[in-house]
Design an enzyme around this catalytic site. Structure first.
Site, PDB file in Angstrom:
ATOM      1  CB  SER A 156      -5.550  17.583  -2.568  1.00 39.56           C
ATOM      2  OG  SER A 156      -4.365  17.229  -1.951  1.00 39.56           O
ATOM      3  CG  HIS A 197      -2.470  16.222  -7.128  1.00 44.53           C
ATOM      4  ND1 HIS A 197      -3.562  15.400  -7.224  1.00 44.53           N
ATOM      5  CD2 HIS A 197      -2.167  16.267  -5.805  1.00 44.53           C
ATOM      6  CE1 HIS A 197      -3.912  14.980  -6.030  1.00 44.53           C
ATOM      7  NE2 HIS A 197      -3.080  15.484  -5.156  1.00 44.53           N
ATOM      8  CD  GLU A 230      -5.109  13.915 -10.531  1.00 44.89           C
ATOM      9  OE1 GLU A 230      -4.893  14.182  -9.341  1.00 44.89           O
ATOM     10  OE2 GLU A 230      -6.241  13.652 -10.944  1.00 44.89           O
ATOM     11  CG  ASN A 268      -7.254  13.671  -3.989  1.00 47.60           C
ATOM     12  OD1 ASN A 268      -6.915  12.553  -3.620  1.00 47.60           O
ATOM     13  ND2 ASN A 268      -6.460  14.719  -3.908  1.00 47.60           N
TER      14      ASN A 268
HETATM   15  C1  LIG Z   1      -4.428  13.221  -0.949  1.00 51.33           C
HETATM   16  C2  LIG Z   1      -3.893  13.493  -2.285  1.00 51.33           C
HETATM   17  O1  LIG Z   1      -3.988  14.653  -2.744  1.00 51.33           O
HETATM   18  C3  LIG Z   1      -3.340  12.465  -3.189  1.00 51.33           C
HETATM   19  C4  LIG Z   1      -2.637  11.313  -2.562  1.00 51.33           C
HETATM   20  O2  LIG Z   1      -1.436  11.299  -2.436  1.00 51.33           O
HETATM   21  S1  LIG Z   1      -3.617  10.082  -2.038  1.00 51.33           S
HETATM   22  C5  LIG Z   1      -2.492   8.908  -1.359  1.00 51.33           C
HETATM   23  C6  LIG Z   1      -1.851   8.069  -2.441  1.00 51.33           C
HETATM   24  N1  LIG Z   1      -0.977   7.126  -1.799  1.00 51.33           N
HETATM   25  C7  LIG Z   1      -1.373   5.879  -1.496  1.00 51.33           C
HETATM   26  O3  LIG Z   1      -2.496   5.491  -1.777  1.00 51.33           O
HETATM   27  C8  LIG Z   1      -0.359   5.061  -0.762  1.00 51.33           C
HETATM   28  C9  LIG Z   1      -0.915   3.710  -0.373  1.00 51.33           C
HETATM   29  N2  LIG Z   1       0.123   2.945   0.315  1.00 51.33           N
HETATM   30  C10 LIG Z   1       1.130   2.326  -0.346  1.00 51.33           C
HETATM   31  O4  LIG Z   1       1.204   2.343  -1.563  1.00 51.33           O
HETATM   32  C11 LIG Z   1       2.115   1.578   0.499  1.00 51.33           C
HETATM   33  O5  LIG Z   1       1.536   1.302   1.750  1.00 51.33           O
HETATM   34  C12 LIG Z   1       3.463   2.373   0.708  1.00 51.33           C
HETATM   35  C13 LIG Z   1       4.158   2.520  -0.628  1.00 51.33           C
HETATM   36  C14 LIG Z   1       3.231   3.741   1.333  1.00 51.33           C
HETATM   37  C15 LIG Z   1       4.340   1.605   1.677  1.00 51.33           C
HETATM   38  O6  LIG Z   1       4.529   0.337   1.125  1.00 51.33           O
HETATM   39  P1  LIG Z   1       4.709  -0.968   2.034  1.00 51.33           P
HETATM   40  O7  LIG Z   1       5.003  -2.068   1.105  1.00 51.33           O
HETATM   41  O8  LIG Z   1       3.567  -1.063   2.947  1.00 51.33           O
HETATM   42  O9  LIG Z   1       5.881  -0.615   2.987  1.00 51.33           O
HETATM   43  P2  LIG Z   1       7.418  -0.743   2.787  1.00 51.33           P
HETATM   44  O10 LIG Z   1       7.820  -2.082   2.268  1.00 51.33           O
HETATM   45  O11 LIG Z   1       7.951  -0.320   4.105  1.00 51.33           O
HETATM   46  O12 LIG Z   1       7.728   0.373   1.707  1.00 51.33           O
HETATM   47  C16 LIG Z   1       7.811   0.154   0.312  1.00 51.33           C
HETATM   48  C17 LIG Z   1       8.798   1.160  -0.229  1.00 51.33           C
HETATM   49  O13 LIG Z   1       8.313   2.484   0.012  1.00 51.33           O
HETATM   50  C18 LIG Z   1       9.260   3.231   0.786  1.00 51.33           C
HETATM   51  N3  LIG Z   1       8.514   4.109   1.664  1.00 51.33           N
HETATM   52  C19 LIG Z   1       7.521   3.745   2.500  1.00 51.33           C
HETATM   53  N4  LIG Z   1       7.017   4.837   3.120  1.00 51.33           N
HETATM   54  C20 LIG Z   1       7.729   5.890   2.664  1.00 51.33           C
HETATM   55  C21 LIG Z   1       7.676   7.276   2.925  1.00 51.33           C
HETATM   56  N5  LIG Z   1       6.774   7.816   3.761  1.00 51.33           N
HETATM   57  N6  LIG Z   1       8.553   8.073   2.291  1.00 51.33           N
HETATM   58  C22 LIG Z   1       9.453   7.567   1.434  1.00 51.33           C
HETATM   59  N7  LIG Z   1       9.532   6.260   1.130  1.00 51.33           N
HETATM   60  C23 LIG Z   1       8.675   5.436   1.748  1.00 51.33           C
HETATM   61  C24 LIG Z   1      10.058   2.184   1.520  1.00 51.33           C
HETATM   62  O14 LIG Z   1      11.340   2.659   1.855  1.00 51.33           O
HETATM   63  C25 LIG Z   1      10.135   1.072   0.500  1.00 51.33           C
HETATM   64  O15 LIG Z   1      11.137   1.379  -0.456  1.00 51.33           O
HETATM   65  P3  LIG Z   1      11.904   0.214  -1.296  1.00 51.33           P
HETATM   66  O16 LIG Z   1      10.894  -0.408  -2.205  1.00 51.33           O
HETATM   67  O17 LIG Z   1      12.946   1.014  -2.033  1.00 51.33           O
HETATM   68  O18 LIG Z   1      12.450  -0.724  -0.297  1.00 51.33           O
HETATM   69  N1  LIG Z   2      -1.079  14.703   2.274  1.00 48.92           N
HETATM   70  C1  LIG Z   2      -1.216  14.166   1.083  1.00 48.92           C
HETATM   71  O1  LIG Z   2      -1.336  12.943   0.970  1.00 48.92           O
HETATM   72  C2  LIG Z   2      -1.213  15.034  -0.129  1.00 48.92           C
HETATM   73  C3  LIG Z   2      -1.324  16.405  -0.022  1.00 48.92           C
HETATM   74  N2  LIG Z   2      -1.317  17.167  -1.151  1.00 48.92           N
HETATM   75  C4  LIG Z   2      -1.420  18.616  -1.062  1.00 48.92           C
HETATM   76  O2  LIG Z   2      -0.127  19.129  -0.774  1.00 48.92           O
HETATM   77  C5  LIG Z   2      -0.249  20.301   0.034  1.00 48.92           C
HETATM   78  C6  LIG Z   2       0.539  20.093   1.316  1.00 48.92           C
HETATM   79  O3  LIG Z   2       0.022  18.966   1.994  1.00 48.92           O
HETATM   80  P1  LIG Z   2       0.860  18.210   3.125  1.00 48.92           P
HETATM   81  O4  LIG Z   2       2.300  18.275   2.819  1.00 48.92           O
HETATM   82  O5  LIG Z   2       0.203  16.917   3.354  1.00 48.92           O
HETATM   83  O6  LIG Z   2       0.540  19.155   4.381  1.00 48.92           O
HETATM   84  P2  LIG Z   2       1.374  19.338   5.716  1.00 48.92           P
HETATM   85  O7  LIG Z   2       0.419  19.812   6.733  1.00 48.92           O
HETATM   86  O8  LIG Z   2       2.215  18.129   5.980  1.00 48.92           O
HETATM   87  O9  LIG Z   2       2.399  20.507   5.315  1.00 48.92           O
HETATM   88  C7  LIG Z   2       2.004  21.785   4.965  1.00 48.92           C
HETATM   89  C8  LIG Z   2       3.157  22.700   5.280  1.00 48.92           C
HETATM   90  O10 LIG Z   2       2.863  24.013   4.774  1.00 48.92           O
HETATM   91  C9  LIG Z   2       3.229  24.912   5.792  1.00 48.92           C
HETATM   92  N3  LIG Z   2       2.580  26.191   5.635  1.00 48.92           N
HETATM   93  C10 LIG Z   2       1.398  26.633   6.118  1.00 48.92           C
HETATM   94  N4  LIG Z   2       1.189  27.901   5.766  1.00 48.92           N
HETATM   95  C11 LIG Z   2       2.279  28.304   5.054  1.00 48.92           C
HETATM   96  C12 LIG Z   2       2.675  29.510   4.446  1.00 48.92           C
HETATM   97  N5  LIG Z   2       1.898  30.594   4.496  1.00 48.92           N
HETATM   98  N6  LIG Z   2       3.854  29.582   3.827  1.00 48.92           N
HETATM   99  C13 LIG Z   2       4.655  28.499   3.761  1.00 48.92           C
HETATM  100  N7  LIG Z   2       4.345  27.316   4.319  1.00 48.92           N
HETATM  101  C14 LIG Z   2       3.162  27.221   4.961  1.00 48.92           C
HETATM  102  C15 LIG Z   2       2.822  24.198   7.079  1.00 48.92           C
HETATM  103  O11 LIG Z   2       3.366  24.809   8.229  1.00 48.92           O
HETATM  104  P3  LIG Z   2       2.454  24.768   9.588  1.00 48.92           P
HETATM  105  O12 LIG Z   2       2.249  23.329   9.894  1.00 48.92           O
HETATM  106  O13 LIG Z   2       3.328  25.479  10.575  1.00 48.92           O
HETATM  107  O14 LIG Z   2       1.179  25.483   9.275  1.00 48.92           O
HETATM  108  C16 LIG Z   2       3.393  22.827   6.804  1.00 48.92           C
HETATM  109  O15 LIG Z   2       4.781  22.750   7.084  1.00 48.92           O
HETATM  110  C17 LIG Z   2      -1.743  20.546   0.244  1.00 48.92           C
HETATM  111  O16 LIG Z   2      -2.210  21.412  -0.767  1.00 48.92           O
HETATM  112  C18 LIG Z   2      -2.318  19.140   0.053  1.00 48.92           C
HETATM  113  O17 LIG Z   2      -3.652  19.145  -0.332  1.00 48.92           O
HETATM  114  C19 LIG Z   2      -1.177  16.631  -2.403  1.00 48.92           C
HETATM  115  C20 LIG Z   2      -1.022  15.280  -2.555  1.00 48.92           C
HETATM  116  C21 LIG Z   2      -1.069  14.364  -1.413  1.00 48.92           C
END
Ligand SMILES: CC(=O)CC(=O)SCCNC(=O)CCNC(=O)[C@H](O)C(C)(C)COP(=O)(O)OP(=O)(O)OC[C@H]1O[C@@H](n2cnc3c(N)ncnc32)[C@H](O)[C@@H]1OP(=O)(O)O
Ligand SMILES: NC(=O)C1=CN([C@@H]2O[C@H](COP(=O)(O)OP(=O)(O)OC[C@H]3O[C@@H](n4cnc5c(N)ncnc54)[C@H](OP(=O)(O)O)[C@@H]3O)[C@@H](O)[C@H]2O)C=CC1
Length: 303
Positions: A131, A152, A164, A202
Site C-alpha cells: 500500500s 496495488h 495502481e 493512499n
Molecule cells: C488501503 C489500500 O492500500 C487501498 C484500498 O484498498 S483503500 C479501500 C478502497 N475501498 C473502498 O474505499 C471501499 C469503499 N466501500 C465501498 O465501495 C462499498 O461499501 C462496498 C463495495 C465495499 C460494498 O458496497 P455496498 O453497496 O455497501 O454493499 P453491497 O450492496 O452489500 O455490495 C455491493 C457489491 O459488492 C460485493 N461485496 C461487498 N463486500 C464484498 C467483499 N468484502 N468481497 C467481495 N465482494 C463484496 C457485494 O456482493 C455486491 O456485489 P453485487 O453488486 O454483485 O451484488
Molecule cells: N487492507 C487493504 O485494504 C489493502 C491492503 N493492501 C496491502 O496488501 C497487503 C496485505 O494486506 P491485507 O490482506 O489487508 O492484510 P491481512 O492482515 O489481511 O493479511 C496478510 C496475510 O499475510 C500473512 N503473512 C504474514 N507474514 C507472512 C509471511 N512471512 N509469509 C506469508 N504470509 C505472511 C498474514 O498471516 P498472519 O496473520 O498469520 O501474520 C496474513 O494472512 C499489505 O501489503 C497491505 O498494505 C493493499 C490494498 C488494500
C-alpha cells in the site's frame, strides 16, 4: 468464465500460473479474481489456518455470486479447483508471476523475497501489492529488479475496478507493459503512479482517515457522527472510520508511518488514538474490534 480472455497479440499470454503470497483479505481476493479468469493460482501463507481462512473467504464470496445467479455451480467448482494452497515455497516454482500480498511490513516482505527468489523461474515477474512501501527498495532486495513492479489492488478486490501500477527505478518497460495488459485481461482499470510513499490512492485516502481519527480523538464528533457526516455529506460509500476498520488499522498505521517518515512532513503524523488501537490489537473487522465492535449481528460504535 472458464477460458482465458483474449486480446489482439497479447504480450501477457505466457502468464498462466499466478502465485499469491499472503492469504489475508487482499491475497484471497487476488487469488479469487485470477482463478475466476481461468488462471492457475498457487496461494501461499505461513500456516494452514490462514490458508483455510483465505479459501473459506473465497468460497463464501463465490457462493454469494452463485446465489445471485452471476455464476453457476460448475463455475464455482472450477474456480476453486484452480487454486492450490501450501506453506512451502516449492509451490511457487512454476509460476510466471508472483504477487506478494503479505502484511504491510518491509522486514516481512524482504524475508519473503529471500525465500521466493531461489525457487522462482528466472524470467518470472514479482509484483508487490504494498500500500505504501518503496517499490525500488523492495525490488533491490530481489535478484530481479527489472522484473519487479508494484501492483496495488483495492479492497474488496472482486468489486473494485482500480489497480495502481508502480514502476521501480529499475522496472523494465516490458515488465510494466505485461502487467498493465494483465490488469486489462482481468477486466480492471489501471492507473500508473510514481514510486513515492503511498503512491496516489493512499497518499490522499489515508491522511483523510487519519484526520477522521483525530476528529474522534479531539471529541469533535462520535464514531457514528463522523461516519454519517462523510457518508451523507460527501457521498462516501463508507464512513472513514468504517473504512479504516475495513482496511485494517495496522495497515492504516503502517501507511501513515511510511508517509510521515518518507515525506518528513508533520501533517502525516499518525493520530495517537490510531496508535493506541493498534497497540491494543484492535485492528478492525479482522480482529472483531476497531472503531466498531463486530462481535454481534450489527457493528456497534465503540466511542
Ligand atoms: C488501503 C489500500 O492500500 C487501498 C484500498 O484498498 S483503500 C479501500 C478502497 N475501498 C473502498 O474505499 C471501499 C469503499 N466501500 C465501498 O465501495 C462499498 O461499501 C462496498 C463495495 C465495499 C460494498 O458496497 P455496498 O453497496 O455497501 O454493499 P453491497 O450492496 O452489500 O455490495 C455491493 C457489491 O459488492 C460485493 N461485496 C461487498 N463486500 C464484498 C467483499 N468484502 N468481497 C467481495 N465482494 C463484496 C457485494 O456482493 C455486491 O456485489 P453485487 O453488486 O454483485 O451484488
Ligand atoms: N487492507 C487493504 O485494504 C489493502 C491492503 N493492501 C496491502 O496488501 C497487503 C496485505 O494486506 P491485507 O490482506 O489487508 O492484510 P491481512 O492482515 O489481511 O493479511 C496478510 C496475510 O499475510 C500473512 N503473512 C504474514 N507474514 C507472512 C509471511 N512471512 N509469509 C506469508 N504470509 C505472511 C498474514 O498471516 P498472519 O496473520 O498469520 O501474520 C496474513 O494472512 C499489505 O501489503 C497491505 O498494505 C493493499 C490494498 C488494500
Amino acid at each position: 468464465m472458464t477460458t482465458l480472455p483474449t486480446l489482439d497479440a497479447p504480450i501477457s499470454a505466457h502468464i498462466r500460473q499466478i502465485g499469491v503470497i499472503g492469504a489475508g483479505q487482499m491475497g484471497n481476493g487476488i487469488a479469487q479474481v485470477f482463478a475466476q479468469r481461468g488462471y492457475q493460482v498457487a496461494l501461499l501463507d505461513v500456516s494452514d489456518e490462514r490458508l483455510n481462512q483465505g479459501v473459506g473467504a473465497i468460497t463464501k464470496n463465490l457462493g454469494r455470486l452463485e446465489a445471485k445467479g452471476k455464476i453457476n455451480a460448475t463455475d464455482k467448482a472450477d474456480t476453486l479447483a484452480r487454486i492450490n494452497t501450501g506453506t512451502d515455497y516449492a509451490l511457487l516454482s512454476g509460476c510466471d508471476l508472483v504477487i506478494e500480498a503479505a502484511s504491510e511490513n518491509e522486514t516481512i516482505k524482504r524475508a519473503i523475497f529471500a525465500q521466493l527468489c531461489p525457487v522462482l523461474k528466472a524470467d518470472a515477474i514479482i509484483a508487490s501489492n504494498t500500500s505504501s512501501l518503496s517499490i525500488t527498495r523492495l525490488a533491490a532486495s530481489t535478484d530481479r529488479p527489472t522484473r519487479f513492479v508494484g501492483m496495488h489492488f483495492m479492497n474488496p478486490v472482486p468489486v473494485m475496478q482500480l489497480v495502481e501500477l508502480i514502476r521501480g527505478i529499475a522496472t523494465a518497460e516490458d515488465t510494466f507493459a505485461i502487467i498493465k495488459e494483465l490488469v486489462a485481461r482481468l477486466g480492471k482499470i489501471s492507473v500508473s503512479a510514481e514510486d513515492f510513499p503511498a503512491f496516489i490512492v493512499n497518499r490522499i485516502l489515508l491522511p483523510m482517515i487519519n484526520e477522521a481519527v483525530y476528529t474522534l480523538y479531539e471529541g469533535v464528533g462520535s464514531v457514528e457522527s463522523i461516519d454519517t457526516a462523510l457518508k451523507l455529506g460527501a457521498n462516501h460509500p463508507m464512513g472513514p472510520l468504517e473504512l479504516a476498520d475495513f482496511i485494517g488499522l495496522d495497515t492504516c498505521l503502517a501507511v501513515m508511518h511510511v508517509l510521515h517518515e518518507g515525506l518528513a512532513d508533520s501533517k502525516y503524523r499518525p493520530c495517537p488514538l490510531l496508535v493506541k488501537y493498534v497497540e491494543a490489537g484492535w485492528l478492525g473487522r479482522k480482529t472483531g474490534r476497531g472503531f466498531y465492535d463486530y462481535t454481534g449481528e450489527t457493528p456497534v460504535p465503540t466511542r
